[in-house]
Design a protein around this motif. Structure first.
Motif, PDB file in Angstrom:
ATOM      1  N   SER A 108       1.565   4.237  -3.009  1.00  0.00           N
ATOM      2  CA  SER A 108       1.283   5.662  -2.785  1.00  0.00           C
ATOM      3  C   SER A 108       2.425   6.543  -3.286  1.00  0.00           C
ATOM      4  CB  SER A 108       1.067   5.903  -1.281  1.00  0.00           C
ATOM      5  OG  SER A 108       2.315   5.843  -0.610  1.00  0.00           O
ATOM      6  N   LEU A 109       3.522   5.934  -3.654  1.00  0.00           N
ATOM      7  CA  LEU A 109       4.700   6.713  -4.068  1.00  0.00           C
ATOM      8  C   LEU A 109       4.816   6.711  -5.587  1.00  0.00           C
ATOM      9  CD1 LEU A 109       7.127   5.223  -1.419  1.00  0.00           C
ATOM     10  CD2 LEU A 109       6.188   7.541  -1.431  1.00  0.00           C
ATOM     11  N   PRO A 110       5.553   7.678  -6.146  1.00  0.00           N
ATOM     12  CA  PRO A 110       5.735   7.663  -7.610  1.00  0.00           C
ATOM     13  C   PRO A 110       6.459   6.379  -8.038  1.00  0.00           C
ATOM     14  CG  PRO A 110       7.126   9.332  -6.558  1.00  0.00           C
ATOM     15  CD  PRO A 110       6.215   8.802  -5.505  1.00  0.00           C
ATOM     16  N   ALA A 111       6.113   5.901  -9.203  1.00  0.00           N
ATOM     17  CA  ALA A 111       6.734   4.673  -9.711  1.00  0.00           C
ATOM     18  C   ALA A 111       8.218   4.915  -9.963  1.00  0.00           C
ATOM     19  CB  ALA A 111       6.051   4.241 -10.999  1.00  0.00           C
ATOM     20  N   SER A 112       9.023   3.854  -9.837  1.00  0.00           N
ATOM     21  CA  SER A 112      10.448   3.991 -10.118  1.00  0.00           C
ATOM     22  C   SER A 112      10.676   4.066 -11.624  1.00  0.00           C
ATOM     23  CB  SER A 112      11.202   2.799  -9.525  1.00  0.00           C
ATOM     24  OG  SER A 112      10.670   1.607 -10.045  1.00  0.00           O
TER      25      SER A 112
ATOM     26  N   GLU B 292       0.849  -1.207   0.000  1.00  0.00           N
ATOM     27  CA  GLU B 292       0.000   0.000   0.000  1.00  0.00           C
ATOM     28  C   GLU B 292       0.879   1.250   0.000  1.00  0.00           C
ATOM     29  OE1 GLU B 292      -3.564   1.943   2.741  1.00  0.00           O
ATOM     30  OE2 GLU B 292      -2.828  -0.100   3.153  1.00  0.00           O
ATOM     31  N   LYS B 293       1.879   1.233   0.873  1.00  0.00           N
ATOM     32  CA  LYS B 293       2.798   2.378   0.952  1.00  0.00           C
ATOM     33  C   LYS B 293       3.520   2.580  -0.382  1.00  0.00           C
ATOM     34  CE  LYS B 293       5.540   5.408   3.114  1.00  0.00           C
ATOM     35  NZ  LYS B 293       5.217   6.463   4.085  1.00  0.00           N
ATOM     36  N   GLN B 294       3.964   1.480  -0.958  1.00  0.00           N
ATOM     37  CA  GLN B 294       4.694   1.546  -2.225  1.00  0.00           C
ATOM     38  C   GLN B 294       3.822   2.135  -3.331  1.00  0.00           C
ATOM     39  OE1 GLN B 294       7.706  -1.688  -3.513  1.00  0.00           O
ATOM     40  NE2 GLN B 294       5.878  -2.233  -4.635  1.00  0.00           N
TER      41      GLN B 294
ATOM     42  N   VAL C 124       9.076  -4.178  -3.827  1.00  0.00           N
ATOM     43  CA  VAL C 124       8.433  -5.370  -3.267  1.00  0.00           C
ATOM     44  C   VAL C 124       7.316  -5.832  -4.197  1.00  0.00           C
ATOM     45  CG1 VAL C 124       7.104  -6.288  -1.326  1.00  0.00           C
ATOM     46  CG2 VAL C 124       8.999  -4.707  -0.913  1.00  0.00           C
ATOM     47  N   GLN C 125       7.279  -7.122  -4.465  1.00  0.00           N
ATOM     48  CA  GLN C 125       6.290  -7.652  -5.395  1.00  0.00           C
ATOM     49  C   GLN C 125       6.075  -9.127  -5.085  1.00  0.00           C
ATOM     50  OE1 GLN C 125       4.677  -6.039  -8.322  1.00  0.00           O
ATOM     51  NE2 GLN C 125       3.456  -7.852  -7.791  1.00  0.00           N
TER      52      GLN C 125
ATOM     53  N   ARG D  12      11.032  -0.196   9.187  1.00  0.00           N
ATOM     54  CA  ARG D  12      11.822   1.037   9.047  1.00  0.00           C
ATOM     55  C   ARG D  12      12.136   1.313   7.577  1.00  0.00           C
ATOM     56  NH1 ARG D  12      16.618   2.065  10.968  1.00  0.00           N
ATOM     57  NH2 ARG D  12      16.115   4.176  11.595  1.00  0.00           N
ATOM     58  N   ARG D  13      12.524   0.271   6.847  1.00  0.00           N
ATOM     59  CA  ARG D  13      12.921   0.498   5.453  1.00  0.00           C
ATOM     60  C   ARG D  13      11.723   0.744   4.549  1.00  0.00           C
ATOM     61  NH1 ARG D  13      17.211  -3.482   2.678  1.00  0.00           N
ATOM     62  NH2 ARG D  13      18.652  -2.100   3.781  1.00  0.00           N
ATOM     63  N   TYR D  14      10.634  -0.025   4.738  1.00  0.00           N
ATOM     64  CA  TYR D  14       9.562  -0.029   3.734  1.00  0.00           C
ATOM     65  C   TYR D  14       8.346   0.785   4.136  1.00  0.00           C
ATOM     66  CZ  TYR D  14      12.361  -3.613   1.504  1.00  0.00           C
ATOM     67  OH  TYR D  14      13.390  -4.277   0.891  1.00  0.00           O
ATOM     68  N   LEU D  15       8.169   1.025   5.457  1.00  0.00           N
ATOM     69  CA  LEU D  15       7.012   1.821   5.892  1.00  0.00           C
ATOM     70  C   LEU D  15       7.444   3.201   6.361  1.00  0.00           C
ATOM     71  CD1 LEU D  15       4.918  -0.887   7.818  1.00  0.00           C
ATOM     72  CD2 LEU D  15       4.674  -0.112   5.441  1.00  0.00           C
TER      73      LEU D  15
END
Lengths: 501, 501
Positions: A191-195, A187-189, A341-342, A492-495
């Motif tokens: 919400s962010l712009p795509a790489s 969900e967090k990922q 993450v996938q 810490r890293r992903y959220l």
């Protein structure tokens, strides 16, 4: 120490020379050997393995082990204990069982290659049945000799001292927390712009130079090891000659780079083992879990951290001659690419967040198989259920399901959990290291691995097999191995997107 | 054949696996090994050698050899005879003598490297004295076991079946003829226009491609072997995996090319040994002389012939992108470059005409040393006298005199003559082959090695150690080994300038 112990040290030094020879010959087989000699090499390796087994199980060895007194020195005592453990594993199995296993796994591995390609579980079932039956006999025989349950005895072959009772509660915690955590991370990922993808091609000579540069940065001693190419990356070779491999694709440099970093983590462990004990059992790595913790320490914990990516970004741009301001090559985007993450079907392609799910499924299934609680014809459905419940994915065919890994076809039961335990251990060790020495994190941000490696040398590498995995983790981190540090690391890293994670 | 013989075949197959392992590890040591692991590798190799010796000299082996009956099959009979010969060589020496030799030659080899650099024979004398004393003991012990003189026993280690009484008359003939022949060749050479040097640089990648192309042309099976780079070219590896090496210089491609051709000659012999017998003593090469005859067959007899140069010249021009009409790259000039004769001080740099002179000198001296007829302090003067009388050169220092070769410092006495015998055998075999099959010479002129290799397979390679060198040469050529063919070959190539020589 008495004469019998001294004599044992000489015998085990000879065994160590045979292991070195086997290590270099196996490396050669994957990296150098012309294909027309494969059968002959297989015979050679089997004969050398047989010689090693013969020396180890000779009646004289049992007599010496019975007589031996290692005295008061803790390393000599630990060495004798390891000699006895290795000897017990080797002598536990009757010769005809060893031979039956070798033949069955050779047949099974060949059948599996074809069955996987065709997603043909039914065709593979007779082979797996035979391998499982024999592996259960191995577990029972070793268990009887070691005073362990069959599954614990199998575990002990790969990870001395690790028991099912240690693993069960840790994995139960992961099973509870992981699905929610994965969902939150996704969900967090989202919400962010795509790489932004990196555009190649990336010439292989430059990828190789980059790999060597990073190995040097990590402190790998090139006078006692090599980097080469093989179909499947590995870290092997001999005690004083640690050889790692990777494979290159022109379109993407990240797999080769991360492969080199992963294998260099393994290699640094091998190169950090105590030089005086390299030819003795106590001087060997403490098992699969600690080994995997060292590769993941480098690949996952450190080299996908924001701090490391900040340092490596200019080196990558320089290596591939990319303009300094190219958006895709900024640390932010590179970090996003390295921490994507996938959930997927294939274990070996999994990211660090979803990876343990693949192991939880296999662990449950292989315990049940060894215990006799799972009929093999029900394996595909049980496997697919596990994937669905933990990762929310439907498995379309057994090729991408229970036939994907070589481990069971090769008779490796009790091996899978070490991968996940290694991931947990790497997080726990890294967290402890950064807490104990505040200089480590800033050094990594400068590309300086020396302080971290010094910490690992002291707390992990130099201990070799003088202590078991559970003891090493507890002594280094002040707590028994658990999922705490791993779960905190993922959050810490992903959220939280902590700047150093 | 009886059970004891069958059991011996199994034991020797295991020994063959150990030999294969040692072969690949020795190759790796020269080609791949990082230098920091050299001491450990030396230990590993010594331990594997020790294991092989232990298996070979175990009491059970002697019992089996005493009981064995190979039956009527000639190969099985020859195999048993070879087993007994190998066993006698191994058991002839008491363990403490073997160990003393290993230690003395290790020390001596190190001392020699320094002594050679400094032309310091006096400093090296104590080491050579020790090595010679031990080697004389080896010769006596093996001689007693084999029923041979000490020097013949040493010879038999390298060249089974070759005796001093065979060599003496052949070398006497050479000693008579060679000085006059060399003078005539030099006179003839001086009467011709000087050769034109080839102008480089010659990129190493192209030299390597050329080497591979020529190996393919010779019929080398790349699925059962490799070409790599090492400081000193050699042909090694294992029975099903023959690995040769060369070294490259950018300024001159001829040394690397001739090196590859020489080692490919050795390799074709190894690849041509009978597949069914590769793991048995009878399936091994028949000794140093036959081996050297096969490398010189390719390098000297065929690939410096006018016919071959005609074929290879366009390939060379194409490889190095030289215009078709460039004078230096015409067959005439290339042939002159490849057959230039120049008496010199250094054996390994010698051409095929002056080479035997270097051996004659060493043969006389080493026979006298083993017999005790030459005090070592007199060795330099005796060596220099020999060079002066056979080649008309003054030796300015021992570095370019009796200290130039590693053989004596390593305790290799009885090895040198095989180089010259190999040269004679190559000429005798080539002459017989061309006479027996008129299609061979025209095929070579087309770059087609298949008919020649077929002849060598039939008459030499496939016989392996089922016959001794003297027997193989006599059967293949119809005459015992002599200097006749070699002397005739030198006259035809260097004096008559025969169009096919």
């Amino acid at each position: 120490m008495n004469k019998a112990y001294q004599s044992l040290e000489r015998h085990f030094a000879r065994l160590s020379s045979l292991s070195d020879a086997l290590g270099i010959l196996c490396w050669d087989k994957e990296v150098m050997m012309p294909h027309g000699t494969a059968d002959r090499r297989a015979d050679n390796l089997a004969i050398l393995e047989g010689l090693r087994h013969e020396i180890l199980t000779a009646p004289e060895m049992a007599d010496l082990l019975a007589e031996a007194d290692a005295g008061e020195d803790p390393w000599q005592r630990a060495n004798l204990a390891e000699m006895r453990r290795v000897h017990t594993h080797a002598t536990a199995l009757p010769g005809d069982l060893v031979e039956a296993c070798t033949q069955a796994t050779t047949r099974s591995e060949m059948a599996w290659r074809e069955a996987r390609q065709n997603s043909d579980f039914a065709g593979f079932l007779p082979h797996l049945t035979e391998v499982l039956n024999l592996t259960r006999q191995v577990g029972e025989a070793k268990g009887a000799a070691l005073g362990l349950s069959p599954y614990d005895a199998l575990l002990d072959s790969f990870d001395p001292g690790t028991r099912q009772t240690d693993i069960d509660p840790i994995f139960a915690r992961l099973r509870t927390e992981l699905p929610g955590l994965i969902a939150a991370v996704l969900e967090k990922q989202a919400s962010l712009p795509a790489s932004i993808p990196l555009e190649g091609p990336f010439p292989i000579a430059r990828q190789e130079a980059l790999g060597r540069r990073l190995m040097q940065q990590l402190g790998f001693d090139m006078t006692r090891g090599r980097l080469d190419v093989s179909a499947h990356p590995f870290c092997g070779g001999a005690t004083h000659d640690v050889r790692l491999t990777t494979r290159y694709e022109e379109e993407d440099f990240i797999p080769a780079m991360m492969g080199v970093l992963h294998e260099t983590g393994h290699a640094m462990y091998e190169q950090g083992l105590p030089q005086n004990w390299l030819s003795q059992p106590v001087g060997q790595a403490a098992g699969m879990t600690v080994h995997e913790s060292q590769s993941l320490m480098v690949e996952m914990q450190v080299c996908r951290s924001r701090a490391f990516v900040e340092w490596v970004a200019p080196l990558l741009r320089q290596t591939f001659e990319v303009a300094e301001t190219t958006p895709a090559w900024q640390p932010d985007n590179l970090h996003r690419l390295l921490t994507h993450v996938q959930p997927g079907l294939i274990r070996v392609d999994a990211d660090e967040v979803t990876y343990p799910a693949h192991i939880l499924i296999r662990y449950d299934l292989e315990k049940a198989m060894i215990k006799g609680d799972l009929a093999l014809r029900d394996l595909p459905a049980a496997f697919n259920d596990g994937i669905h419940s933990l990762l929310g994915l439907s498995v379309p065919d057994d090729r991408r399901g229970c036939l994907q890994d070589i481990h069971w076809p090769e008779g490796l039961f009790g091996y899978f959990p070490c991968y996940a335990l290694g991931a947990l251990a790497s997080a726990q060790l890294r967290t402890a290291a950064y807490q104990q020495d505040a200089s480590l994190a800033p050094a990594i941000a400068q590309g300086n691995f020396a302080p971290l490696m010094q910490w690992l040398r002291t707390n992990v590498h130099s201990r070799a097999s003088s202590a078991s995995m559970p003891e090493i983790i507890r002594a280094a981190t002040g707590a028994p191995l658990s999922a705490d540090a791993y779960l905190a690391h993922v959050r810490r890293r992903y959220l939280d997107h902590a700047p150093d994670a």
